[in-house]
Design a protein around this motif. Structure first.
Motif: not given
Ligand code: HEM
Length: 479
Positions: A75, A91-92, A100, A104, A279-280, A283, A348, A350, A411-412, A417, A419-421
């Motif tokens: 990032r 993380v992000g 990282w 993560r 992040a929550t 989004t 996001i 890279h 979309p994630f 990298r 999305c982990p959520g």
């Protein structure tokens, strides 16, 4: 384009110093789409001093996010992550590497796992019941509801309870501070592109970022100290929220944790809390408001979804989380919503870690990579001539999932990298959206026709509606 004898990808000519910064405009994802139609799916821009590669087709995305994923897993270092996100200690925004990877892993194993997220089911239902109750009151009085505002509020309440164990505290304005921080995340910061300007802080952003970070830190310090106190008093709660989970990891991390090869400290906890909130919030609420806007604009789809809900859930009760896996049409409606209105239109950013040649083009080390999933999601070559229309049926019988196995739809994000959520994000979106559609019919205020609904976007790190979605509810349930 050629630089030092290298063949760079094609792209528009830049001006001295600012490069192509001036052409991005209010809707960079749309500007970049137009440019990519001229210059192709791998395009080179210079934003200030920063070499930037814009990726605009599934085939090109495959090369950057799958084939050469490791090279592009970094990032960029931006002021926001330095000042607001605790020096990128979560993380992000964190540089690719061991640190990282460990943080993560901690988030995926301890906070965002299915079992952990499922443990909040009761709390989520309480919050959703409050939402339905307040909309029900508006329905009785034929009042206009600001659905965008309601979405932000319900997601905030769920998130704060999940992270801190409570969502209200008279002593401080957590919501206000977080909203400032989120706003700063979306502002275009010249200093990130023209480092010479950094010392001058022409936009006043450095000062604001430092002030917001200080205010946030003060609140977190108070909360964490109190929670440490609670823990030593053996205070019991119904579920273990994120702060409590991380404090117990911190306490036990002197014994080397099997799965985690690093020890977590107070700054890590604060940085992760910030990351999870950031992040929550926008989004999930943006995904809900856009999909609901499309449903209101497409009464046929709305009706079909309501019929599914009636047959699976019945007309006497609200939707519960156990109903969600059975709602197949809801699933394709949300996919279609995210295809047309991706929450992160350019993912996001890279950053490349080495020089590399892709498709014969030289991609210099430290290039910023923007993947325009907004354009990929609307490309007629991938989605037929109906690409710009809202037709959830296109996903029925296809194996296109949310995970980005098929790069027409990601979309994630995808790869290291990604999305982990996603599990949490999709529960929030499915649960709240299903409730709004199942419990109420919606009509636009002042006799507005559905095709008159303003669909303008507000570009930032996420992309919510520019104007709030306003509608009048009527109750549907027989309770
Ligand atoms: C509908 C909801 C959501 C959507 C559409 C979404 C989408 C995304 C996207 C597009 C990325 C960037 C991927 C990339 O750069 O390649 C991302 C990254 C990320 N998301 Fe989500 N997200 C959502 C919800 C969440 C939630 C609820 C959490 C956690 C609490 C979360 C945590 C993260 C983190 C930590 C990253 C950074 C990953 C990394 O850099 O390693 N997201 N998300």
């Amino acid at each position: 384009h050629r630089k030092n004898g290298h063949n760079l990808p094609p792209g528009p000519r830049g001006l001295p110093i600012i490069g192509n910064l001036h052409i991005l405009g209010t809707f960079p994802h749309r500007t970049l789409e137009k440019l990519s139609q001229k210059y192709g799916p791998i395009m080179y821009l210079r934003l200030g001093c920063v070499p930037t590669i814009v990726v605009s087709s599934p085939q090109a995305a495959e090369l950057f996010l799958k084939t050469h994923d490791t090279i592009f897993a970094n990032r960029p270092k931006v002021q926001y992550s330095q000042y607001v996100a605790y020096g990128a200690k979560a993380v992000g925004f964190t540089a690719y590497g061991t640190y990282w990877r460990n943080v993560r892993k901690l988030c995926t194993l301890e906070l965002l796992s299915t079992s952990k997220i499922d443990s909040f089911v009761g709390m989520r239902m309480e919050e959703v019941e409050l939402l339905v109750k307040s909309i029900g009151e508006a329905a009785v009085n034929r009042q206009v509801v600001d659905l965008s505002g309601k979405m932000v509020n319900v997601i905030e309440d769920i998130t704060y309870r999940m992270i801190f164990g409570r969502n209200k505290d008279e002593r401080f304005d957590l919501k206000g501070v977080i909203q400032d921080a989120m706003h700063l995340a979306g502002v275009f910061n010249l200093s990130d592109y023209i480092p010479l300007l950094r010392g001058f802080d022409l936009q006043g952003l450095t000062r604001r970022m430092k002030a917001t970070s200080k205010a946030f830190d003060k609140i977190l310090e108070t909360i964490i100290s109190e929670r440490e106190q609670d823990a030593s008093n053996n205070h019991q709660r119904k579920y273990q929220d994120f702060v409590e989970t991380m404090l117990s990891l911190m306490k036990n991390s002197s014994k080397t944790h099997d799965e985690l090869s690093f020890t977590i400290d107070r700054t890590n906890i604060k940085a992760i809390v910030f990351d999870m909130i950031a992040a929550t919030l926008d989004t999930s609420s943006s995904a809900i408001e856009w999909t609901l806007s499309e449903l209101i604009r497409h009464p046929r789809v709305m009706k079909k979804l309501q019929q599914e809900l009636e047959s699976v859930v019945g007309v006497h009760k609200m939707v519960e989380e156990t109903d969600l896996p059975k709602l197949e049409y809801l699933d394709v409606v949300i996919k279609e919503g995210l295809r047309l209105h991706p929450v992160g239109p350019l993912l996001i950013p890279h950053e490349s870690m080495e020089d590399i040649v892709i498709n014969g083009y030289h991609i210099p080390k430290k290039s910023r990579v923007l993947v325009n999933i907004w354009t990929i999601g609307r490309d007629p070559r991938a989605w037929s001539e109906t690409a710009n229309e809202f037709i959830p049926e296109r996903f029925i019988g296809s194996n296109i999932d949310f995970r980005g196995h098929d790069l027409r739809f990601m979309p994630f994000g995808v790869g290291r990298r990604g999305c982990p959520g996603m599990y949490l994000g999709l529960i929030n979106v499915r649960l709240v959206l299903a409730q709004l559609v199942h419990c109420f019919d919606w009509e636009l205020p002042n006799g507005m026709l559905v095709n008159e609904l303003d669909m303008t976007e507000k570009f930032g790190l996420t992309m919510p509606r520019a104007k709030p979605l306003l509608a009048i509810p009527t109750c549907r349930l027989h309770t």
